[in-house]
Design an enzyme around this catalytic site. Structure first.
Site, short mmCIF file in Angstrom:
data_model
loop_
_atom_site.label_atom_id
_atom_site.label_comp_id
_atom_site.label_asym_id
_atom_site.label_seq_id
_atom_site.Cartn_x
_atom_site.Cartn_y
_atom_site.Cartn_z
CG HIS A 1 -0.17 0.15 2.52
ND1 HIS A 1 0.23 -0.93 3.26
CD2 HIS A 1 0.27 1.25 3.20
CE1 HIS A 1 0.87 -0.52 4.34
NE2 HIS A 1 0.92 0.81 4.33
CG HIS B 1 7.82 4.65 0.77
ND1 HIS B 1 7.83 5.78 1.57
CD2 HIS B 1 7.64 3.61 1.62
CE1 HIS B 1 7.67 5.43 2.82
NE2 HIS B 1 7.56 4.11 2.90
#
Length: 247
Positions: free
Chosen positions: A120, A190
């Site tokens: 995620h 990220h």
């Protein structure tokens, strides 16, 4: 062109509260004339009964061994729900193939690295919500997300950064409405690939990251592989999941 920069980093029951006092049954009105006074001492509850309801008062005990050594960032309390807003990344077979090459190489530097079970991109810190706040919080998120356009993201975002900042801004507004912590200043977006207990960023920096980046750059169709078509934002609160579609 580099498909996506790789980074190594370290990260830093019942909902009702029990009430003090004594309750009497309706109509009791105290003891009757001639009746012996009720004992004021409360008898202990047998262990056999207590063991039937483990953790109902204090909540479940934190056992880091069940979570690979990870420890909660805040203690568990009754009625508190750990909450996190994020963009889910549905890993395809080609992405997992790339990870199967990256992880063993990284493990030559940090052997205890473990692959993430799900992927995620975070839009919030983990915060604590009271149970009765969950639905109003999610409704506020849905209203904020309704006007946001979809975007594309990579391993560490090299494009779409401005759109993600727009998302974070809307999430932060909801956090402020509920007096919760907002996201980090100047975030670097990220998707985490692996984790381990302890700060091993020094072992991963430098040569290790350069070698991993080379693997990504040389991987077939890596640039397209590491793009994500984002259609919704998700909120996880305790064991509940909520989805907010983007425009």
């Amino acid at each position: 062109m580099s498909a996506a920069p790789l980074v190594g980093y370290s990260s830093s029951g019942s909902e009702d509260e029990s009430e003090a006092g004594v309750r009497t049954r309706p109509g009791s009105g105290g003891r009757r004339r001639g009746q012996s006074p009720l004992p004021s001492q409360r008898f202990p509850v047998p262990d056999s009964v207590l063991n039937m309801f483990p953790g109902t008062e204090e909540g479940p005990e934190d056992d880091s061994e069940k979570h690979g050594g990870r420890v909660r960032t805040f203690p568990h309390e009754r009625g508190n729900w750990a909450t996190h807003v994020y963009i889910p990344y549905e890993a395809k077979e080609e992405f997992l193939d790339l990870l199967d090459v990256l992880l063993p190489h990284a493990q030559t530097y940090v052997p205890r690295l473990v692959r993430m079970e799900a992927f995620h991109l975070s839009l919030s810190q983990s915060v604590v919500l009271r149970h009765h706040w969950i639905l109003p919080f999610v409704q506020a998120l849905k209203e904020r997300m309704a006007s946001i356009q979809r975007t594309f993201v990579g391993l560490e975002v090299t494009s779409g950064h401005a759109q993600l900042l727009d998302l974070v801004s809307e999430v932060d507004r909801v956090m402020e409405e509920f007096s919760l912590a907002t996201f980090y200043q100047d975030p670097s977006f990220h998707i985490s690939l692996a984790w381990c207990v302890g700060d091993t960023s020094l072992q991963l920096e430098g040569q290790c990251l350069r070698e991993l980046q080379d693997i990504v750059d040389e991987f077939e169709d890596a640039e397209m592989l590491l793009r994500v078509h984002t259609e919704h934002v998700r909120c996880k609160s305790g064991n509940k999941f909520f989805s907010m579609p983007l425009k």
